[in-house]
Design an enzyme around this catalytic site. Structure first.
Site, PDB file in Angstrom:
ATOM      1  N   HIS A 147      51.981  39.040  54.703  1.00  8.82           N
ATOM      2  CA  HIS A 147      53.352  38.733  54.291  1.00  8.82           C
ATOM      3  C   HIS A 147      54.243  39.959  54.442  1.00  8.82           C
ATOM      4  CE1 HIS A 147      51.956  35.036  51.841  1.00  8.82           C
ATOM      5  NE2 HIS A 147      52.369  34.708  53.069  1.00  8.82           N
ATOM      6  N   HIS A 151      54.859  29.955  60.213  1.00 15.83           N
ATOM      7  CA  HIS A 151      54.499  31.029  59.271  1.00 15.83           C
ATOM      8  C   HIS A 151      52.972  31.151  59.178  1.00 15.83           C
ATOM      9  CE1 HIS A 151      54.707  33.319  55.386  1.00 15.83           C
ATOM     10  NE2 HIS A 151      53.532  32.712  55.206  1.00 15.83           N
ATOM     11  N   GLU A 152      52.283  30.032  58.967  1.00 14.50           N
ATOM     12  CA  GLU A 152      50.813  30.091  58.788  1.00 14.50           C
ATOM     13  C   GLU A 152      50.136  30.609  60.051  1.00 14.50           C
ATOM     14  OE1 GLU A 152      51.453  29.122  54.999  1.00 14.50           O
ATOM     15  OE2 GLU A 152      49.655  29.937  55.952  1.00 14.50           O
ATOM     16  N   HIS A 159      49.633  34.211  60.088  1.00 12.04           N
ATOM     17  CA  HIS A 159      48.396  34.657  59.401  1.00 12.04           C
ATOM     18  C   HIS A 159      47.195  34.454  60.321  1.00 12.04           C
ATOM     19  CE1 HIS A 159      50.322  35.298  55.592  1.00 12.04           C
ATOM     20  NE2 HIS A 159      50.638  34.025  55.421  1.00 12.04           N
TER      21      HIS A 159
END
Lengths: 360, 82
Positions: free
Chosen positions: A129, A119-120, A123
């Site tokens: 998100h 997930h990170e 970014h």
């Protein structure tokens, strides 16, 4: 999917990463494996490569940190905020910070490092998100067995919108999040569960409580981390307060899987499509292709004279995807169609859309 | 059903909501006494924005479902960025 405001992206596709330190909660080799797997999530769907380096100014610097770690975004101790990352750019850009006070793990205990890292890194590559509850870039933590993880379509669309597609004849695809009111929604299996209805679809479950208007959508793993996705059949044995789930080639906790043949199926039967249990008669019906079996829960054995043709006893309902019984009626699901069957008159009394339970 | 938040400390709930909206929805709180301008309540606006993002019923109130989401472990990157 959502781009980070300003659409930041790396100007190169061959990126470098450095691991500053390791959490003490996991073996170093397991951390390396989680990082490698998380990077592969993105490199397998976008033309990106990640080269490990000890170079101080690597593009993506991964570190575990405590509370205030001089980036104006202090961590908050166990739970709460698990990690954060910075958008593509020089210096701190692209870096991933993980809260050392979390219970990191390589499985379903605590927080799975692979899932959070993947997930990170989204970014770090320029994604923000997503409001798709099934997306990897959805803000809240949701465990998925890393061995079963497939990057959802929403995330694939997002990263490819930034960096383009991979050079392959067939583009990778990922699971789409079911929408309760999607008229084309079909189900893998359905069961009652202490008065509620649980609809299984892929790695999701739609949960309908008779007293609540809305339908809850969750990952199966939210409630049962050890259960696989793609449940094929399910039924509740109300007498025993038990729900039985069927899936070909399951790998689940100790004592399971139990071969379905112990129920009395012939070896030729490899999977069960659907099942329901009649609380009043203590009989459980198993549907396989165009036939069905009837199992006596009290005698713990299949009744004689089965299999029988579904069409003979239930009418033209076709192959059964899923079935359950409630309020004296049996509901058979075939694709996007649902048949309401009255076991007393042995007739189909109504036909409706598969999503009729969701108050659309 | 889990017990509702009313059994919890009201202040604890408000603190959770304010901190969450400050961290992830860019709520600016300067704790200065201020005459309300035109009735606009930023906290309610931000709460609605958060409820909309998570597909919750947009009530502008810290109801049970909203608090459940706010208590979930999550990523520290804000959901709305400047």
């Amino acid at each position: 999917y959502v781009f980070t405001p300003g659409n930041p992206k790396w100007k190169r596709n061959n990126l470098t990463y450095r691991i500053v330190n390791y959490t003490r909660k996991m073996r170093q080799t397991d951390v390396d494996e989680a990082i490698q797997k998380a990077l592969n999530v993105w490199s397998s769907v976008a033309p990106l490569t990640f080269q490990k380096t000890e170079d101080k100014d690597a593009d993506i610097v991964i570190s575990f940190a405590y509370r205030d770690h001089q980036d104006n975004s202090p961590f908050d101790g166990p739970n709460g905020q698990l990690a954060h990352a910075f958008q593509p750019g020089e210096g701190i850009g692209g870096d991933v910070h993980l809260d050392e006070e979390e219970a990191w793990s390589k499985d379903g205990r605590g927080y799975n490092l692979f899932i959070v890292l993947a997930h990170e890194l989204g970014h770090s590559l320029g994604l923000s998100h997503s409001d798709d509850p099934g997306a990897l870039m959805y803000p809240t933590y949701a465990y998925t067995d890393p061995n079963e993880f497939i990057l959802p379509q929403d995330d694939i669309d997002g990263i490819q919108a930034i960096y383009g597609q991979i050079n392959a004849a067939v583009q990778p695809t990922g699971p789409k999040t079911p929408q309760a009111c999607d008229p084309n929604l079909t189900f893998d299996a359905i069961t009652t569960l202490r008065g509620e209805l649980i609809f299984f679809k892929g790695r999701y479950m739609l949960r309908k409580h008779p007293e609540r208007a809305e339908t809850e959508l969750n990952f199966i793993s939210l409630f049962w981390p050890k259960l696989p996705s793609g449940i094929q059949a399910a039924y509740e044995n109300i007498e025993k307060d038990e729900v039985l789930l069927f899936k070909e080639d399951m790998t689940v906790p100790h004592g399971y899987p139990k071969p379905i043949h112990r129920l009395g199926f012939p070896k030729t039967v490899k999977r069960v499509n659907a099942a329901y249990s009649d609380e009043t008669t203590g009989k459980t019906y198993f549907f396989v292709a165009d036939r069905y079996w009837r199992y006596d829960e009290n005698k713990k054995s299949m009744d004689q004279g089965y299999p029988r043709k579904i069409v003979h006893d239930f009418g033209k309902i076709g192959r059964v995807d899923a079935a359950f019984q409630t309020d004296g009626y049996v509901y058979f699901f075939h694709g996007t169609t649902q048949f309401q069957f009255d076991p007393r008159s042995k007739r189909i009394v109504s036909q409706r859309k598969s999503i009729s339970w969701f108050n659309c | 059903f889990p017990l509702g938040p009313e059994e919890k400390d009201e202040g604890q709930t408000i603190n959770l909501v304010e901190t969450y909206l400050q961290n992830f929805y860019n709520l600016q709180i300067d704790h200065q006494p201020r005459v309300r301008h035109g009735g606009k309540n930023h906290l309610v606006e931000k709460l609605k924005e958060m409820q909309e993002f998570f597909g919750l019923e947009v009530t502008g109130k810290p109801d049970l479902e909203t608090l459940e989401i706010m208590n979930k472990p999550r990523c520290g990157v804000p959901d709305v960025q400047q």
